[in-house]
Design an enzyme around this catalytic site. Structure first.
Site, short mmCIF file in Angstrom:
data_model
loop_
_atom_site.label_atom_id
_atom_site.label_comp_id
_atom_site.label_asym_id
_atom_site.label_seq_id
_atom_site.Cartn_x
_atom_site.Cartn_y
_atom_site.Cartn_z
N GLY A 12 0.82 -1.22 0.00
CA GLY A 12 0.00 0.00 0.00
C GLY A 12 0.85 1.27 0.00
N ARG A 16 -1.56 8.55 3.85
CA ARG A 16 -1.89 9.40 5.00
C ARG A 16 -0.70 9.68 5.92
NH1 ARG A 16 -6.82 5.90 7.03
NH2 ARG A 16 -5.80 4.39 5.66
C1 UD1 Z 1 -8.22 -4.24 5.55
C2 UD1 Z 1 -9.39 -5.24 5.50
C3 UD1 Z 1 -10.38 -4.89 6.62
C4 UD1 Z 1 -9.66 -4.92 7.95
C5 UD1 Z 1 -8.43 -4.03 7.93
C6 UD1 Z 1 -7.63 -4.27 9.19
C7 UD1 Z 1 -9.69 -5.84 3.16
C8 UD1 Z 1 -10.50 -5.63 1.94
N1 UD1 Z 1 -10.05 -5.13 4.22
O1 UD1 Z 1 -8.78 -2.96 5.30
O2 UD1 Z 1 -11.44 -5.82 6.62
O3 UD1 Z 1 -10.54 -4.52 8.98
O4 UD1 Z 1 -7.58 -4.32 6.80
O5 UD1 Z 1 -6.58 -3.33 9.31
O6 UD1 Z 1 -8.76 -6.64 3.13
N2 UD1 Z 1 -2.25 -3.96 0.46
C9 UD1 Z 1 -1.48 -4.46 -0.57
N3 UD1 Z 1 -1.93 -4.35 -1.83
C10 UD1 Z 1 -3.13 -3.83 -2.13
C11 UD1 Z 1 -3.93 -3.34 -1.08
C12 UD1 Z 1 -3.46 -3.43 0.21
O7 UD1 Z 1 -0.38 -4.95 -0.33
O8 UD1 Z 1 -3.48 -3.78 -3.32
C13 UD1 Z 1 -1.75 -4.06 1.83
C14 UD1 Z 1 -1.56 -2.71 2.48
O9 UD1 Z 1 -0.22 -2.26 2.29
C15 UD1 Z 1 -1.85 -3.02 3.94
C16 UD1 Z 1 -2.80 -4.18 3.89
O10 UD1 Z 1 -2.70 -4.74 2.60
O11 UD1 Z 1 -0.68 -3.41 4.62
C17 UD1 Z 1 -4.26 -3.75 4.16
O12 UD1 Z 1 -4.62 -2.81 3.17
P1 UD1 Z 1 -5.43 -1.51 3.58
O13 UD1 Z 1 -5.69 -0.73 2.36
O14 UD1 Z 1 -4.78 -0.84 4.71
O15 UD1 Z 1 -6.80 -2.21 4.00
P2 UD1 Z 1 -7.89 -1.63 4.99
O16 UD1 Z 1 -8.77 -0.70 4.26
O17 UD1 Z 1 -7.23 -1.17 6.24
#
Ligand code: UD1
Ligand code: CA
Length: 475
Positions: A12, A16
Site C-alpha cells: 500500500g 496518510r
Molecule cells: C483491511 C481489510 C479490513 C480490515 C483491515 C484491518 C480488506 C478488503 N479489508 O482494510 O477488513 O478490517 O484491513 O486493518 O482486506 N495492500 C497491498 N496491496 C493492495 C492493497 C493493500 O499490499 O493492493 C496491503 C496494504 O499495504 C496493507 C494491507 O494490505 O498493509 C491492508 O490494506 P489496507 O488498504 O490498509 O486495508 P484496509 O482498508 O485497512
C-alpha cells in the site's frame, strides 16, 4: 502446529503518512513497522515468508534484505486490493499446509496471539480462521458478520456496510490463517464488484463458506494488538502502547522505572534486573544495561553496553561501553568508540570519542578526550584537551598507568605520556613525557611589580593594592 507460509501485505501507498519514507519503514521502539511484524512471525518458524511490496519498493526491499535476509519479496505493481496482493503472493507457491496472511502495518501483534490463532485453526480443522477484536471505535475496519449460531458468515468493509452492519463493533484484524490448498482454489474466484473496485481478500471467507468449509473467527482479548498505523497520530499512539508494554514487562522482570510515561526503551535493548531508570531516559538500539545500574534522569543511550552497578546521569552516549561501577555525567557526551573500564569516571561536561579509559581512571571535569588510550588509575585534570586534530588528520594520544595530567593541559597528538608521569597544570604537551617525569610545557611566570598602581591609578584594584599589607605591591 505447523506453519507453511507467511504472507505479509505491504504494498500500500501509506498516503496518510505524508512521508517520503514508505509507511512500513517508519519506526517505533527501534524497529520498523514491518520489522515488528516480521519479528512476531519469525518466532513461529514458518517454512517461508513472503512480503508483497509495491509503493517504495526499492527501500522496502533493501530494508528486508538487512533485517530478514531469508524473506522473499513479491512485487505488486498496481494496487488491486488485498485479494490481488494475496493472489500474487500465492502464485507459484506449492500451497499446502497453513498459510498466515497479515498486514505490514500492525506492529503491536504478538507472537502469542498469532500462535493462538494458528493453534485453534489447526485444532478445529478449519478452512479459514480470522483474528477479530471488539473495537471501541470500529469505524474504518471491516466488520464481522456472524450468523445466529455465532459462526462467521462474511466480512463487510466499512464502505460497503449498511447502517446495521456499521453498528457492529467486532472488527476484522486483517490477520488470517488459511488451509493453503483451499485458499489457492478460492482466491481465483474473487470479484471486484465492490465500492473500491478491488479484489478483497476478505471475500474469500464467504467463498470458502459457500463451498462448505468451516470458518472460525477468534476474538482477541486485547484489541490494541490489532491497531494498524495509517497516519502519524496512530504512529504515536502505537509507539506509546508499545512503550507501556515494554516498560510493564521490564518492571515485572525487576527493573525500577520511576516514570514509565517518559521512559522509552526499544524492543531491541536489554535491561537487567535491579536496574533503575529515572525520568526522561531513552534506551535504544542494541544497548544492554547490567544489573544494578542507575540510568538517568534525562539520559539517552544508543547501542551502548553498560556494566553492572554503573551510574549514568543527564548524559548522551552512542556506541560506547561503560564499565561496571563506573560513573558518567552529569552532562557527558560519549561518542562512538568510547570504552570506559571498570570503576572509571567520566565527569561533568566531558566529551569522549574513540577513547579507551583503563580501570579506575578518571576524567572528572570539563575535558575533551578524542582518539586516546588511557591506562589504569590515571587522573586527567580538569579542562584537559586531547588535541587530536591538526586540521587535516586525526592523531592518537597514549597516556600510561597512574599518570597525573595537570589541569588545563593540552596533549597535542601524536604524543605519549609514560607510566606514572605528571604534567604541570596549563601545559601544552607536544613532546613525549617519559615514565616518571614531570612534563612542563609553559613559559616561566614573571611578575611586573607595581604595574597596577602605575597603569591603573584611581581604580578599586589600585586602592586594594595600596592598602595590601605587603610593601612589595609598590615595587
Ligand atoms: C483491511 C481489510 C479490513 C480490515 C483491515 C484491518 C480488506 C478488503 N479489508 O482494510 O477488513 O478490517 O484491513 O486493518 O482486506 N495492500 C497491498 N496491496 C493492495 C492493497 C493493500 O499490499 O493492493 C496491503 C496494504 O499495504 C496493507 C494491507 O494490505 O498493509 C491492508 O490494506 P489496507 O488498504 O490498509 O486495508 P484496509 O482498508 O485497512
Ligand atoms: Ca489498514
Amino acid at each position: 502446529m505447523s506453519l507453511q507460509t507467511v504472507v505479509v501485505l505491504a504494498a500500500g501507498e501509506g498516503t496518510r503518512m505524508k512521508s517520503a519514507t514508505p509507511k512500513v519503514l517508519h519506526t517505533i521502539a527501534g524497529r520498523s513497522l514491518l520489522g515488528h511484524v516480521l519479528h512476531a512471525v519469525s518466532a513461529l518458524n514458518p517454512a517461508a515468508t513472503r512480503v508483497v511490496v509495491g509503493s517504495g519498493r526499492e527501500a522496502v526491499e533493501a530494508h528486508i534484505a538487512v533485517i530478514a535476509p531469508g524473506v522473499t519479496t513479491i512485487f505488486q505493481e498496481h494496487r488491486g486490493g488485498t485479494g490481488h496482493a494475496a493472489q500474487l503472493a500465492l502464485a507459484g507457491l506449492n500451497a499446502t499446509g497453513n498459510i498466515l496472511i497479515l498486514a505490514g502495518d500492525t506492529p503491536l501483534l504478538t507472537t502469542q496471539s498469532l500462535a493462538a490463532l494458528i493453534e485453534s485453526h489447526s485444532a478445529g480443522g478449519f478452512s479459514a480462521s480470522v483474528l477479530t477484536a471488539e473495537h471501541p471505535e470500529p469505524t474504518g475496519y471491516g466488520r464481522i458478520i456472524r450468523g445466529d449460531d455465532g459462526s462467521l458468515l462474511r466480512i463487510v468493509e466499512e464502505r460497503d456496510a449498511d447502517e446495521n452492519e456499521k453498528e457492529i463493533e467486532e472488527i476484522n484484524s486483517g490477520v488470517y490463517v488459511f488451509d493453503g490448498a483451499k485458499l489457492a482454489s478460492a482466491i481465483g474466484k474473487l470479484r471486484n464488484d465492490n465500492s473500491q473496485g478491488e479484489l478483497y481478500l476478505t471475500d474469500v471467507i464467504e467463498i470458502l463458506r459457500n463451498e462448505g468449509g468451516a470458518i472460525s473467527a477468534l476474538c482477541i482479548d486485547d484489541f490494541t494488538e490489532t491497531l494498524g498505523v495509517n497516519d502519524r497520530v496512530q504512529l504515536a499512539e502505537s509507539a506509546a502502547l508499545l512503550r507501556d508494554r515494554i516498560n510493564d514487562g521490564l518492571m515485572r522482570s525487576g527493573v525500577t522505572i520511576v516514570d514509565p510515561t517518559t521512559t522509552w526503551v526499544d524492543a531491541t535493548s536489554i535491561i537487567s534486573q535491579d536496574v533503575t531508570l529515572l525520568p526522561g531516559t531513552a534506551i535504544s538500539g542494541s544497548t544492554t544495561i547490567g544489573a544494578g545500574a542507575v540510568i538517568g534522569p534525562r539520559t539517552t543511550l544508543h547501542d551502548c553496553t553498560v556494566g553492572n552497578g554503573a551510574d549514568v546521569k543527564e548524559s548522551y552516549a552512542v556506541s560506547a561501553v561503560i564499565g561496571e561501577n563506573s560513573s558518567v555525567g552529569p552532562f557527558t557526551f560519549l561518542r562512538a568508540g568510547t570504552v570506559l573500564g571498570a570503576d572509571t569516571r567520566a565527569g561533568a561536561f566531558v566529551e569522549m570519542k574513540n577513547a579507551a579509559v583503563g580501570d579506575g581512571s578518571k576524567v572528572p571535569h570539563l575535558s575533551y578526550v578524542g582518539d586516546a588510550t588511557i591506562g589504569e588509575g590515571t587522573n586527567i585534570g580538569a579542562a584537559t584537551i586531547f588535541v587530536n586534530y591538526d586540521g587535516v588528520n586525526k592523531h592518537h594520544t597514549v597516556v600510561g598507568d597512574h599518570v597525573r595530567i595537570g589541569s588545563d593541559s593540552m596533549l597535542v597528538a601524536p604524543v605519549t605520556i609514560g607510566d606514572g608521569a605528571y604534567t604541570a597544570a596549563g601545559s601544552v604537551i607536544t613532546e613525549d613525557v617519559p615514565a616518571g617525569a614531570m612534563g612542563v610545557g609553559r613559559s616561566k611566570q614573571r611578575n611586573v611589580l607595581g604595574w597596577v598602581l602605575r597603569k591603573r591609578p584611581g581604580t578599586k584594584s589600585a586602592e586594594a593594592a595600596a592598602s595590601a599589607p605587603s610593601s612589595d605591591q609598590k615595587g
